[in-house]
Write an enzyme that holds these catalytic residues in place. Structure first.
Site, short mmCIF file in Angstrom:
data_model
loop_
_atom_site.label_atom_id
_atom_site.label_comp_id
_atom_site.label_asym_id
_atom_site.label_seq_id
_atom_site.Cartn_x
_atom_site.Cartn_y
_atom_site.Cartn_z
N THR A 107 41.39 46.64 -64.07
CA THR A 107 42.75 46.29 -64.47
C THR A 107 43.78 46.79 -63.45
O THR A 107 44.76 46.09 -63.15
CB THR A 107 43.07 46.86 -65.86
OG1 THR A 107 42.18 46.28 -66.81
CG2 THR A 107 44.50 46.57 -66.27
N THR A 147 42.15 40.37 -66.48
CA THR A 147 41.37 41.09 -65.46
C THR A 147 39.90 40.69 -65.54
O THR A 147 39.22 40.60 -64.52
CB THR A 147 41.50 42.61 -65.67
OG1 THR A 147 42.85 43.00 -65.43
CG2 THR A 147 40.57 43.39 -64.74
N ASN A 148 39.44 40.43 -66.76
CA ASN A 148 38.01 40.23 -66.98
C ASN A 148 37.47 38.91 -66.45
O ASN A 148 36.25 38.73 -66.40
CB ASN A 148 37.69 40.36 -68.47
CG ASN A 148 38.12 41.70 -69.02
OD1 ASN A 148 38.41 42.62 -68.26
ND2 ASN A 148 38.20 41.81 -70.34
N THR A 193 -1.47 50.17 -34.64
CA THR A 193 -1.48 50.13 -36.09
C THR A 193 -1.80 51.53 -36.59
O THR A 193 -2.66 52.21 -36.04
CB THR A 193 -2.54 49.14 -36.63
OG1 THR A 193 -3.83 49.51 -36.11
CG2 THR A 193 -2.22 47.71 -36.19
N SER A 324 22.76 67.07 -26.13
CA SER A 324 22.59 68.45 -26.54
C SER A 324 23.67 69.33 -25.96
O SER A 324 24.13 69.12 -24.84
CB SER A 324 21.21 68.97 -26.10
OG SER A 324 21.07 70.36 -26.36
N SER A 325 24.05 70.35 -26.74
CA SER A 325 25.02 71.33 -26.26
C SER A 325 24.33 72.49 -25.55
O SER A 325 25.00 73.34 -24.98
CB SER A 325 25.83 71.88 -27.44
OG SER A 325 24.97 72.52 -28.37
#
Length: 498
Positions: A107, A147-148, A193, A324-325
């Site tokens: 609504t 609304t519905n 596989t 990477s840091s």
């Protein structure tokens, strides 16, 4: 967005009392209450522009239908119609401020749309915002509606709109994989596989398979969206059509088809259609299927590119950022990783949709807002994920041909192609010995006199190993004496071979 704390205001009144509304705002008192009540997601419905456009289409169709059946005068209908047209083009998008998570079965969204369209119509008429004595959000813009019926219809129309751009992105991504399939068509590799070496194939075949699995999902999504063509416009509150004038139901669906270009139909049973949200489960499930398959492809890409020295190392993904840091030079497969996380989010949203659909009671499902938000987020994120995967990853993939050639030349998997000729048991013995000694299967076959070099080359030609060239004729089975020479392997004839 209009400032809620603007010093210049107008007074609007509803059944709960009066509120001061920013003078410049196109929304009104109901939107203001919803904004206060639902500060949950901190994301307004305007984050889904297709939903706003679809809602404007619904309101425009209703205005034209009301005009056609004489339920709305031509002057007001024209202003409302033009206001809807403005909203459809993206105007006033920032005025749709109610949160995506809300109570009330939608609504608040419906009234936000009613109020914005009404105040834009008043502006077009040369009147002040909030002058609802001339055009009223409920009495005129929402006439013959609830609304519905408008809210679920707008969701379905918006999903049809959104799916178009998603399918375009999936199709582009499929084309990118297919282009790589052509580029890599000459490169032989070992298929796997259960994470174990299997038989040879080309890298091109692998990428073409990725393209085809995505193309298949385009068809499944198109099937799912067909369920969205059935709408309940004219149902009003619970499907009985109360307050919808005679002829409105037939007129509004005609206009909505014309406005949207969609093949929409009115549900046969409006009471059932108003309470049943099962179509959303099907659509959400189709999105989840596509997301899971895309994630599987991304997992494969991460495996194939793993390394660069201690992994598969068959392909190279474009380096997009430092990985990477602490480890200098490390580059991670960040694009496939992000796409997989999107897939997980879509799977979670599908659970939300499923629970919300089940939770509806009696003649209405009050949880359509979370259904809408979950599906819109999934379709939006999936589209963006496909785009970044294509642009920032797939188009820049290269193959490590030297590594692939080396792996194929040392692989015992080519023994599968020899099994019909020398027998399964003898082939298994050779494979075991080759693995133990790191020997070359082809060389071992020739050394033992099981096949001549020319005959071996014919059997092991790359196109045949990858299944790209059919086997022509029958290769004679070698004599029993030679088979027995393979460490006592039992004799097996061509008729015994699988």
């Amino acid at each position: 967005m209009t400032n809620f704390t603007s010093t210049q205001t107008r007074t609007e009144t509803d059944s709960l009392g009066s509120l001061e509304i920013p003078a410049a705002a196109y929304w009104g008192v109901h939107t203001a209450r919803a904004h206060e009540n639902f500060p949950i997601a901190k994301r307004p419905i305007s984050v889904y522009p297709d939903f706003i456009r679809a809602f404007a289409c619904v309101k425009q169709a209703a205005a034209r239908a009301n005009l056609e059946i004489g339920a709305l005068d031509a002057e007001r209908a024209a202003f409302i119609d033009q206001a809807c047209e403005d909203v459809k083009t993206g105007m006033l998008l920032d005025q749709f401020v109610v949160g995506v998570v809300q109570g009330g079965a939608g609504t608040s969204s419906n009234m936000n749309v009613n109020e914005v369209i009404t105040n834009r119509a008043l502006e077009l008429a040369g009147r002040e915002k909030g002058d609802y004595s001339y055009i009223h959000p409920n009495d005129h813009t929402n006439h013959s509606q609830s609304t519905n019926d408008t809210y679920p219809t707008a969701i379905k129309v918006a999903l049809a709109f959104s799916l178009r751009s998603l399918l375009e992105e999936i199709d582009k991504l499929s084309d990118s994989f297919r282009a790589k399939g052509g580029e890599f068509s000459h490169i032989l590799k070992i298929g796997r596989t259960q994470m174990q070496d299997a038989v040879p194939m080309t890298l091109g075949q692998e990428f073409n398979a990725f393209a085809n699995t995505l193309q298949e999902d385009i068809e499944r999504l198109e099937d799912a969206v067909r369920l969205m063509r059935e709408v309940n416009m004219g149902a009003t509150a619970i499907g009985t059509g109360i307050n919808a004038p005679v002829g409105y139901k037939e007129s509004v669906i005609k206009h909505l088809r014309e406005i949207t270009g969609l093949d929409l139909v009115t549900a046969h049973d409006l009471v059932e259609s108003t309470s049943d949200t099962g179509a959303f489960i099907t659509f959400s499930g189709a999105l989840k299927r596509s997301a899971m398959k895309l994630s599987k492809i991304c997992n494969d890409l991460r495996l194939l590119s793993s390394g660069p020295q201690a992994g598969f190392g068959e392909i190279n993904l474009p380096a997009r950022q430092a990985g990477s840091s602490i480890m200098p030079g490390k580059v991670n497969p960040v694009i496939p990783e992000s796409v997989t996380q999107v897939a997980y989010a879509i799977a979670g949203s599908d659970v939300t949709v499923t629970m919300a659909v089940e939770a509806g009671q009696l003649q209405l499902n009050a949880f359509e807002p979370i259904i809408a938000h979950s599906i819109f987020q999934s379709i939006t994120w999936l589209e963006r994920a496909c785009a970044t995967l294509r642009v920032n990853c797939i188009d820049g993939i290269t193959a490590n041909e030297d590594r692939l050639d080396d792996m194929v030349s040392r692989s015992v998997t080519v023994i599968t192609a020899l099994a019909p000729v020398i027998g399964y048991a003898a082939a298994a013995k050779l494979a075991k010995e080759a693995l133990a000694t790191n020997g070359n299967v082809g060389e071992m076959v020739v050394e033992r006199g099981l096949l001549g070099a020319e005959e071996l080359a014919k059997i092991l030609q790359p196109s045949r190993l990858a299944g790209l060239a059919p086997v022509t004729g029958v290769i004679d089975v070698i004599d029993a004496k030679n088979v027995e020479s393979v460490e006592g392997a039992p004799v097996q004839t061509a008729g015994d071979a699988e």
